[in-house]
Design a protein around this motif. Structure first.
Motif, short mmCIF file in Angstrom:
data_model
loop_
_atom_site.label_atom_id
_atom_site.label_comp_id
_atom_site.label_asym_id
_atom_site.label_seq_id
_atom_site.Cartn_x
_atom_site.Cartn_y
_atom_site.Cartn_z
N ALA A 112 0.84 -1.19 0.00
CA ALA A 112 0.00 0.00 0.00
C ALA A 112 0.88 1.24 0.00
O ALA A 112 1.74 1.40 0.88
N ASP A 113 0.68 2.10 -0.98
CA ASP A 113 1.38 3.39 -1.02
C ASP A 113 2.89 3.24 -0.87
O ASP A 113 3.54 3.99 -0.13
N GLY A 114 3.46 2.24 -1.55
CA GLY A 114 4.89 2.06 -1.52
C GLY A 114 5.42 1.29 -0.33
O GLY A 114 6.64 1.11 -0.20
N VAL A 115 4.54 0.81 0.55
CA VAL A 115 4.95 0.03 1.72
C VAL A 115 4.47 -1.41 1.51
O VAL A 115 3.35 -1.64 1.07
N THR A 116 5.33 -2.37 1.84
CA THR A 116 4.97 -3.78 1.74
C THR A 116 5.19 -4.44 3.09
O THR A 116 6.22 -4.22 3.74
N ALA A 117 4.21 -5.23 3.51
CA ALA A 117 4.28 -5.89 4.81
C ALA A 117 3.79 -7.31 4.69
O ALA A 117 2.89 -7.61 3.90
N SER A 118 4.38 -8.20 5.50
CA SER A 118 3.97 -9.60 5.55
C SER A 118 3.67 -10.01 6.98
O SER A 118 4.30 -9.53 7.93
N VAL A 119 2.70 -10.91 7.13
CA VAL A 119 2.27 -11.43 8.43
C VAL A 119 2.01 -12.92 8.27
O VAL A 119 1.41 -13.35 7.28
N GLU A 120 2.43 -13.70 9.25
CA GLU A 120 2.10 -15.12 9.26
C GLU A 120 0.76 -15.33 9.97
O GLU A 120 0.51 -14.75 11.03
N PHE A 121 -0.09 -16.16 9.38
CA PHE A 121 -1.35 -16.56 10.01
C PHE A 121 -1.23 -18.02 10.44
O PHE A 121 -0.89 -18.88 9.62
N HIS A 122 -1.47 -18.26 11.72
CA HIS A 122 -1.42 -19.61 12.27
C HIS A 122 -2.85 -20.09 12.51
O HIS A 122 -3.66 -19.37 13.13
N PHE A 123 -3.15 -21.29 12.07
CA PHE A 123 -4.51 -21.81 12.12
C PHE A 123 -4.60 -22.98 13.10
O PHE A 123 -3.70 -23.84 13.16
N GLY A 124 -5.70 -23.00 13.87
CA GLY A 124 -5.90 -24.06 14.85
C GLY A 124 -6.54 -25.29 14.22
O GLY A 124 -6.85 -25.32 13.02
N VAL A 125 -6.79 -26.29 15.06
CA VAL A 125 -7.39 -27.53 14.57
C VAL A 125 -8.82 -27.32 14.08
O VAL A 125 -9.33 -28.11 13.28
N ASP A 126 -9.46 -26.24 14.54
CA ASP A 126 -10.81 -25.92 14.08
C ASP A 126 -10.82 -25.19 12.75
O ASP A 126 -11.87 -24.87 12.19
N GLY A 127 -9.64 -24.89 12.21
CA GLY A 127 -9.54 -24.19 10.94
C GLY A 127 -9.54 -22.68 11.05
O GLY A 127 -9.27 -21.98 10.06
N LEU A 128 -9.81 -22.15 12.23
CA LEU A 128 -9.84 -20.70 12.44
C LEU A 128 -8.44 -20.20 12.82
O LEU A 128 -7.59 -20.96 13.25
N VAL A 129 -8.24 -18.90 12.66
CA VAL A 129 -6.95 -18.30 13.03
C VAL A 129 -6.80 -18.33 14.55
O VAL A 129 -7.70 -17.88 15.28
N ASP A 130 -5.69 -18.85 15.03
CA ASP A 130 -5.45 -18.76 16.47
C ASP A 130 -4.33 -17.78 16.82
O ASP A 130 -4.15 -17.44 17.98
N ALA A 131 -3.60 -17.30 15.80
CA ALA A 131 -2.59 -16.27 16.05
C ALA A 131 -2.16 -15.65 14.74
O ALA A 131 -2.18 -16.29 13.68
N VAL A 132 -1.77 -14.37 14.80
CA VAL A 132 -1.07 -13.73 13.70
C VAL A 132 0.31 -13.36 14.24
O VAL A 132 0.44 -12.90 15.38
N VAL A 133 1.33 -13.59 13.43
CA VAL A 133 2.70 -13.54 13.92
C VAL A 133 3.60 -12.79 12.94
O VAL A 133 3.48 -12.96 11.73
N VAL A 134 4.49 -11.96 13.50
CA VAL A 134 5.58 -11.36 12.72
C VAL A 134 6.87 -11.81 13.41
O VAL A 134 7.14 -11.40 14.54
N PRO A 135 7.67 -12.66 12.77
CA PRO A 135 8.85 -13.21 13.46
C PRO A 135 9.92 -12.18 13.79
O PRO A 135 10.71 -12.39 14.72
N ASP A 136 9.96 -11.07 13.06
CA ASP A 136 11.08 -10.13 13.22
C ASP A 136 10.60 -8.68 13.26
O ASP A 136 11.22 -7.80 12.65
N ARG A 137 9.52 -8.41 13.98
CA ARG A 137 9.05 -7.03 14.10
C ARG A 137 9.97 -6.27 15.06
O ARG A 137 10.49 -6.83 16.03
#
Length: 293
Positions: free
Chosen positions: A202-227
């Motif tokens: 967006a507007d010259g900025v790029t960002a990445s985030v990891e989405f971790h999913f639980g056994v129910d298929g829903l997101v249980d965490a969002v993670v940035v390893p090196d923020r």
């Protein structure tokens, strides 16, 4: 006579303090309203009007399973979301917690990604800390003032801060999940059976985030390893950051996180600094959640 003079002095001092608090809040609210207006001015017609399940074709399996659960075929794409938050903010330090009550309002827009978050933290009786965190026109910023007057944090619009702000926007899209679709600009890549990486520009900025999913298929965490972690004392260093989803609820046919906690994983251990729950969620003009605090 002296007692009367003392009482009058106390009353006058109280009036001065109350006036200063009112003026600081009024000035703060005026500036926040201007930033919200600038954010709303970036809203454009949706590139794709409604969600189609065919859009999930080719996505990593855990992403497709998650979006299949939280979206309804044919539902309108979300262009703007407003959330009223209630929770707590940790005004302490790692290993020295000092949780304070927090009330916040956050507005997000999707087509031109951005948000304005403004909060009132009860630092002391009747003396709040007012905080505004934004990603607007490709720039991230954070400002905090005691009672709207005394600056306690003023983070500059650096590339690192802008990336962190866009990471926040991307991770918090689980509260407005059509924003996670490829048609909305998100690129997905698999990591393993339970994790996938999302990237947004967006507007010259790029960002990445990891989405971790639980056994129910829903997101249980969002993670940035090196923020970048900045304690205000030492040079910022990359550390693992995560927001854990503590529960899900269905609102008007849409599944959204019911509460969450944000934390840093430091050398000294886990440092949680925010925990909260949405008490009101409005997608575009439709309020899908409204409940008592």
């Amino acid at each position: 006579m002296l007692l009367r003079i003392f009482s009058i002095t106390l009353i006058a001092l109280g009036v001065v303090v109350a006036s200063a608090l009112w003026a600081g809040q009024r000035r703060w609210d005026g500036a926040t309203a201007e930033f919200k207006a600038r954010l709303d001015a970036t809203i454009k017609p949706a590139r794709v009007a409604v969600y189609s399940k065919q859009e999930l074709d080719g996505l990593p399996p855990p992403v497709a399973r998650y979006l299949r659960q939280v979206l309804r075929d044919g539902q309108p794409m979300i262009r703007r979301t407003q959330i009223e938050w209630r929770g707590e903010f940790n005004m302490g330090q790692p290993s020295a917690d000092n949780w304070k009550a927090l009330a916040a309002t956050q507005v997000y827009v999707v087509d031109t990604p951005g948000f304005v978050w403004h909060a009132r933290i009860a630092m002391a009786p009747a003396i709040p800390v007012l905080v505004r965190d934004m990603f607007l026109a490709g720039k991230g910023s954070m400002l905090g003032k005691i009672a709207g007057w005394i600056t306690v944090i003023d983070a500059a619009q650096t590339p690192q801060l802008s990336t962190a702000a866009l990471q926040r926007h991307l991770g918090e899209a689980i509260w407005f999940p059509t924003a996670l679709l490829p048609s909305q600009g998100v690129r997905w890549e698999p990591i393993n059976d339970g994790r996938s990486r999302a990237t947004l520009s967006a507007d010259g900025v790029t960002a990445s985030v990891e989405f971790h999913f639980g056994v129910d298929g829903l997101v249980d965490a969002v993670v940035v390893p090196d923020r970048l972690f900045d304690n205000g004392k030492s040079p910022p260093v990359p550390r693992l950051w995560r927001a854990q989803v503590l529960g899900w609820r269905e609102f008007e046919g849409i599944k959204l996180p019911a509460n969450a906690v944000a934390e840093w994983v430091l050398d000294s251990g886990v440092y949680a600094y925010w925990r909260g729950t949405p008490v009101s969620v409005t997608h575009d003009a439709t309020q899908i959640l409204k409940r008592a605090n």
